[in-house]
Scaffold this motif. Sequence first.
Motif, PDB file in Angstrom:
ATOM      1  N   MET A   1       6.182   1.795  -3.242  1.00 21.63           N
ATOM      2  CA  MET A   1       5.625   1.881  -1.882  1.00 21.63           C
ATOM      3  C   MET A   1       4.344   2.702  -1.927  1.00 21.63           C
ATOM      4  O   MET A   1       4.331   3.833  -2.391  1.00 21.63           O
ATOM      5  CB  MET A   1       6.655   2.531  -0.946  1.00 21.63           C
ATOM      6  N   THR A   2       3.252   2.139  -1.422  1.00 22.74           N
ATOM      7  CA  THR A   2       1.990   2.853  -1.423  1.00 22.74           C
ATOM      8  C   THR A   2       1.943   3.845  -0.281  1.00 22.74           C
ATOM      9  O   THR A   2       2.761   3.817   0.632  1.00 22.74           O
ATOM     10  CB  THR A   2       0.812   1.862  -1.292  1.00 22.74           C
ATOM     11  N   GLU A   3       0.931   4.708  -0.295  1.00 28.02           N
ATOM     12  CA  GLU A   3       0.825   5.753   0.720  1.00 28.02           C
ATOM     13  C   GLU A   3       0.686   5.172   2.122  1.00 28.02           C
ATOM     14  O   GLU A   3       1.168   5.740   3.101  1.00 28.02           O
ATOM     15  CB  GLU A   3      -0.373   6.639   0.401  1.00 28.02           C
ATOM     16  N   ALA A   4       0.030   4.011   2.239  1.00 27.23           N
ATOM     17  CA  ALA A   4      -0.250   3.456   3.559  1.00 27.23           C
ATOM     18  C   ALA A   4       0.925   2.656   4.119  1.00 27.23           C
ATOM     19  O   ALA A   4       0.999   2.414   5.312  1.00 27.23           O
ATOM     20  CB  ALA A   4      -1.484   2.567   3.500  1.00 27.23           C
ATOM     21  N   THR A   5       1.836   2.196   3.243  1.00 29.43           N
ATOM     22  CA  THR A   5       2.953   1.407   3.724  1.00 29.43           C
ATOM     23  C   THR A   5       4.020   2.297   4.343  1.00 29.43           C
ATOM     24  O   THR A   5       4.079   3.497   4.084  1.00 29.43           O
ATOM     25  CB  THR A   5       3.580   0.580   2.590  1.00 29.43           C
ATOM     26  N   ILE A   6       4.863   1.695   5.169  1.00 27.83           N
ATOM     27  CA  ILE A   6       5.946   2.451   5.795  1.00 27.83           C
ATOM     28  C   ILE A   6       7.268   1.740   5.544  1.00 27.83           C
ATOM     29  O   ILE A   6       7.333   0.518   5.454  1.00 27.83           O
ATOM     30  CB  ILE A   6       5.717   2.606   7.314  1.00 27.83           C
ATOM     31  N   ARG A   7       8.320   2.522   5.398  1.00 25.07           N
ATOM     32  CA  ARG A   7       9.671   1.976   5.308  1.00 25.07           C
ATOM     33  C   ARG A   7      10.224   1.943   6.722  1.00 25.07           C
ATOM     34  O   ARG A   7      10.306   2.967   7.401  1.00 25.07           O
ATOM     35  CB  ARG A   7      10.535   2.849   4.391  1.00 25.07           C
ATOM     36  N   LEU A   8      10.583   0.757   7.174  1.00 23.37           N
ATOM     37  CA  LEU A   8      10.934   0.584   8.577  1.00 23.37           C
ATOM     38  C   LEU A   8      12.086   1.487   9.004  1.00 23.37           C
ATOM     39  O   LEU A   8      12.060   2.059  10.098  1.00 23.37           O
ATOM     40  CB  LEU A   8      11.277  -0.880   8.849  1.00 23.37           C
ATOM     41  N   ALA A 281      -3.556   0.202   9.364  1.00 22.21           N
ATOM     42  CA  ALA A 281      -3.912   0.858   8.118  1.00 22.21           C
ATOM     43  C   ALA A 281      -5.012   0.122   7.365  1.00 22.21           C
ATOM     44  O   ALA A 281      -5.517   0.599   6.358  1.00 22.21           O
ATOM     45  CB  ALA A 281      -2.683   0.985   7.215  1.00 22.21           C
ATOM     46  N   VAL A 282      -5.385  -1.062   7.879  1.00 26.35           N
ATOM     47  CA  VAL A 282      -6.472  -1.830   7.267  1.00 26.35           C
ATOM     48  C   VAL A 282      -7.787  -1.368   7.883  1.00 26.35           C
ATOM     49  O   VAL A 282      -7.955  -1.407   9.103  1.00 26.35           O
ATOM     50  CB  VAL A 282      -6.265  -3.343   7.501  1.00 26.35           C
ATOM     51  N   GLY A 283      -8.709  -0.914   7.026  1.00 22.05           N
ATOM     52  CA  GLY A 283      -9.968  -0.392   7.532  1.00 22.05           C
ATOM     53  C   GLY A 283     -11.166  -1.184   7.050  1.00 22.05           C
ATOM     54  O   GLY A 283     -11.054  -2.075   6.207  1.00 22.05           O
ATOM     55  N   VAL A 284     -12.330  -0.881   7.623  1.00 22.68           N
ATOM     56  CA  VAL A 284     -13.568  -1.544   7.235  1.00 22.68           C
ATOM     57  C   VAL A 284     -14.546  -0.489   6.747  1.00 22.68           C
ATOM     58  O   VAL A 284     -14.769   0.527   7.412  1.00 22.68           O
ATOM     59  CB  VAL A 284     -14.193  -2.311   8.426  1.00 22.68           C
ATOM     60  N   SER A 285     -15.114  -0.718   5.566  1.00 21.18           N
ATOM     61  CA  SER A 285     -16.108   0.191   5.001  1.00 21.18           C
ATOM     62  C   SER A 285     -17.135  -0.616   4.231  1.00 21.18           C
ATOM     63  O   SER A 285     -16.770  -1.459   3.393  1.00 21.18           O
ATOM     64  CB  SER A 285     -15.413   1.200   4.072  1.00 21.18           C
ATOM     65  N   ASP A 286     -18.400  -0.375   4.523  1.00 22.14           N
ATOM     66  CA  ASP A 286     -19.486  -1.094   3.839  1.00 22.14           C
ATOM     67  C   ASP A 286     -19.286  -2.598   3.921  1.00 22.14           C
ATOM     68  O   ASP A 286     -19.423  -3.329   2.930  1.00 22.14           O
ATOM     69  CB  ASP A 286     -19.584  -0.657   2.373  1.00 22.14           C
TER      70      ASP A 286
END
Length: 297
Positions: A1-8, A281-286
Amino acid sequence: MTEATIRLADCYDGLLMDLDGVVYIGNDAVPGAAEALDTAQACGLPACFVTNNASRPPGAVAAHLQTLGIAATPSTVSTSAGAAAAIAQGLVEAGASVHAVGGEGVAEALRAVGLTPLRTPQQHPRANEPPRPSAVVIGFGADVGWRDLAWASYWISGGAHFIATNFDRTFPQPWGAAPGNGVFVSAVHEATGVRPTVAGKPEATLFHWAAQQRQWRRPLVVGDRLDTDIAGAVNSGYDGLVVLTGVTDIHDLLRADVRMRPTMIASDLAVLAGSLLPIAAVGVSDDRWQASGWSAT
């Protein structure tokens, strides 16, 4: 599990589950749905089955789910008829008569909160008229007819509270879409000029009532429709998970209005015991979309 994911199971105390298109399709269970719900329950994530269909009482809904291998009892089912009855309970005196238009689910819900369901009289208004009801609740029923709507209009015009279980324009049938409760409600509104209080999805009442009954503070709404399930989650202030086993597809998600955007997306219910990446948790950069170490233009 990555840092951005959540366990429901770590983030929510219960699931407010839609039925058609999520748990079953037609007469058949969605593949893997029963197993996913069992696993979620074992992980501490119980389910409440929430439906706009007011025609069937919770016991009938639970019995249907049991035939599909899904662990359900009447106490795990919340219907729009139950939420409508709760609204009526707050508007009229204890034991008051309420005109119940629709299937048995409407009358049973009214009795459950101590109100007296009044079925449509067979005579015309003013001919040996029975005592006037304090409210009218209109829910779906396959046998609802002109006389039901005529008496409902008569009593609402005379001051009875007007409550609708839901405003679904269509009612799915094996051969296609048929008129739903929204058609009945619209007819009475046109006849009286009175707007109803609506209990079901996408209004917040049904979700709030179902969560309060179970003392859930942070439920997750799970559904397949953006315009009812997810819009209802947004209106309720709850997170929403849309599954792609029903009517919504990727194209619908890309075109979704901000008021119908889910918190999370999954292909099916197998994710309930696992982890998900919230859309936020999905972001936009450049000029690149980035999430969990992945990026795309």
